[in-house]
Design an enzyme around this catalytic site. Structure first.
Site, PDB file in Angstrom:
ATOM      1  N   TYR A   1      15.240  30.745   4.453  1.00  0.00           N
ATOM      2  CA  TYR A   1      14.355  31.571   4.846  1.00  0.00           C
ATOM      3  C   TYR A   1      14.459  31.861   6.581  1.00  0.00           C
ATOM      4  O   TYR A   1      14.959  30.985   7.158  1.00  0.00           O
ATOM      5  CB  TYR A   1      12.904  30.859   4.799  1.00  0.00           C
TER       6      TYR A   1
ATOM      7  N   ARG B   1     -10.255   0.387  15.051  1.00  0.00           N
ATOM      8  CA  ARG B   1     -10.260   0.928  13.850  1.00  0.00           C
ATOM      9  C   ARG B   1     -11.544   0.406  12.923  1.00  0.00           C
ATOM     10  O   ARG B   1     -12.430   0.901  12.978  1.00  0.00           O
ATOM     11  CB  ARG B   1      -8.734   0.905  13.326  1.00  0.00           C
TER      12      ARG B   1
ATOM     13  N   LYS C   1       0.722  -1.163   0.072  1.00  0.00           N
ATOM     14  CA  LYS C   1       0.028  -0.057  -0.036  1.00  0.00           C
ATOM     15  C   LYS C   1       0.827   1.242   0.097  1.00  0.00           C
ATOM     16  O   LYS C   1       1.907   1.290   0.403  1.00  0.00           O
ATOM     17  CB  LYS C   1      -0.811   0.119   1.087  1.00  0.00           C
TER      18      LYS C   1
ATOM     19  N   MET D   1      10.872  24.549   0.172  1.00  0.00           N
ATOM     20  CA  MET D   1      10.048  23.813  -0.608  1.00  0.00           C
ATOM     21  C   MET D   1      10.853  22.875  -1.672  1.00  0.00           C
ATOM     22  O   MET D   1      10.543  21.518  -1.635  1.00  0.00           O
ATOM     23  CB  MET D   1       8.987  24.371  -1.523  1.00  0.00           C
TER      24      MET D   1
HETATM   25  C1  LIG Z   1      -0.158  -1.816   6.896  1.00  0.00           C
HETATM   26  C2  LIG Z   1      -0.814  -2.927   7.139  1.00  0.00           C
HETATM   27  C3  LIG Z   1       0.150  -4.061   7.612  1.00  0.00           C
HETATM   28  C4  LIG Z   1       1.659  -4.066   7.624  1.00  0.00           C
HETATM   29  O1  LIG Z   1       2.020  -3.379   8.658  1.00  0.00           O
HETATM   30  P1  LIG Z   1       3.608  -3.211   9.058  1.00  0.00           P
HETATM   31  O2  LIG Z   1       3.768  -2.801  10.220  1.00  0.00           O
HETATM   32  O3  LIG Z   1       4.085  -2.595   8.108  1.00  0.00           O
HETATM   33  O4  LIG Z   1       4.415  -4.622   8.966  1.00  0.00           O
HETATM   34  C5  LIG Z   1      -0.543  -5.356   7.802  1.00  0.00           C
HETATM   35  N1  LIG Z   1      -1.961  -5.359   7.933  1.00  0.00           N
HETATM   36  C6  LIG Z   1      -2.746  -4.337   7.628  1.00  0.00           C
HETATM   37  C7  LIG Z   1      -4.034  -4.634   7.808  1.00  0.00           C
HETATM   38  C8  LIG Z   1      -2.133  -3.321   7.388  1.00  0.00           C
HETATM   39  O5  LIG Z   1      -2.953  -2.039   7.256  1.00  0.00           O
END
Ligand SMILES: *Cc1c(COP(=O)(O)O)cnc(C)c1O
Length: 360
Positions: A253, A130, A40, A301
């Site tokens: 800056y 969550r 992701k 930036m």
């Molecule tokens: C992001 C995520 C992971 C991976 O977590 P890490 O701590 O990066 O290994 C695993 N399961 C779910 C549902 C996640 O959202």
């Protein structure tokens, strides 16, 4: 988006390090456990297509946050199963079917949204706080699952809140709760719970499959260093200007920093828009032509500035912002009081990612 030119800055993704890390993690889980590569957020900034291609012969599943991320992988001809962690909705339900994706059902209403034939895993919230079905809903869930026979239920999962801490009482509570939920579903459901922390610190959490994110990219999930993991990303830039700086002249800056002596002002074309947090201003070193130099003045930036007693050649000096050894993203994270996840995810998509294998 136009990428910054190849020679002004680039992120180098070390394929061999990612492969090494997967082997290291597999050593912790043992051979029978399936592996999901979590890609992701553009594979935590490493490039989701890159990482998927690097790992396709080593892992069994991919995990992404959204259907859009999954579509990118399918469009790149990644054919392994893909689990979409995000919440399915009316607007994207047809895509699971069309792209051969597996949904995560975290609310029973979603069973009425998914299209016939869609495969899914049930997610229970055992303490993460969550997303997910509640353990006290189990009877209702079983009933709804058996009624939704137009869909294919395939797995059951949960997510840890504190697995980055070894010996967390909360992890043990979540595990026990998950086991009791799990026991009320058929044996053949693919069962998974462990993120990187679970893999490293809680062997009892491995079940049928583990989901590795940060550890696959080479960072320890918590503060305990996992020495066999190799950071997979380095970040290079070239010098675009070098000129003399007089003692007392200010830089950047706010004019918050002034030269302690006569020297050279070196300008490097990367800034907070590229993912160098402005809060790091004056608080990190880079390697300039293999020598450590402190970054000086406010991060802007598009540029940072360095101060050096010796000049640097324009266009042919290499500035190493992050490396895969001791100056990795975890160092910035520590200085800022955050986690390496946030640093690597923050590296802008406008920077080109280049994959290397070994010393190439
Ligand atoms: C992001 C995520 C992971 C991976 O977590 P890490 O701590 O990066 O290994 C695993 N399961 C779910 C549902 C996640 O959202």
């Amino acid at each position: 988006m136009v990428e910054k030119a190849y020679n002004s800055t680039r992120v180098v993704v070390h394929a061999d390090h990612i492969r090494n890390n997967i082997e290291v993690l597999a050593g912790k889980t043992g051979a029978g456990v399936l592996k999901m590569a979590v890609v992701k957020a553009d594979a935590y900034g490493h490039g989701a297509v890159n990482v998927s291609q690097i790992t396709e012969d080593l892992v069994d599943w991919y995990g992404v946050a959204s259907v859009e991320e999954a579509m990118e992988l399918r469009d790149a001809r990644i054919s392994k199963p893909i689990l979409v962690f995000g919440v399915p909705g009316v607007h994207n339900a047809s895509i699971y079917e069309r792209y051969n994706l597996t949904a995560v059902v975290s609310d029973l209403r979603q069973l009425g949204i998914l299209h016939p034939g869609t495969r899914y895993h049930l997610e229970f919230d055992t303490g993460m706080g969550r997303l997910g079905l509640l353990p006290e809903q189990v009877a209702e869930v079983r009933d709804a699952v058996s009624k939704a026979d137009h869909l294919q239920v395939e797995g059951i999962m949960s997510h840890f809140a504190t697995a980055d801490e070894p010996e967390s009482g909360k992890v043990l509570e979540q595990l026990e709760l998950f086991r009791s939920v799990r026991a009320q579903f058929p044996e053949h459901f693919l069962t998974h719970m462990a993120n990187s922390g679970g893999i490293c610190y809680y062997p009892a959490s491995h079940f049928d499959m583990v989901r590795h994110g940060i550890s696959m990219y080479g960072y320890s999930p918590g503060t305990t260093a996992e020495k066999e993991l190799k950071p997979a990303l380095s970040w290079e830039a070239t010098v675009v200007q070098c000129r003399a700086l007089k003692k007392g002249q200010s830089v950047s800056y706010g004019a918050r920093w002034a030269a302690p002596d006569d020297g050279f002002l070196i300008t490097v074309p990367v800034g907070y828009a590229d993912g160098i947090p402005r809060l790091l201003s004056g608080r990190f070193n880079v390697m300039l032509n293999a020598k450590p130099v402190q970054q000086t003045g406010t991060v802007t930036m598009d540029y940072i500035m360095l101060y050096s007693g010796v000049p640097a050649g324009i266009g042919n000096s290499t500035v190493l912002l992050l490396d895969t050894e001791s100056a990795h993203a975890g160092v910035w994270a520590k200085t800022l009081g955050t986690i390496p996840y946030e640093i690597v995810c923050g590296i802008s998509p406008r920077i080109k990612r280049i994959v290397v294998n070994g010393d190439s």
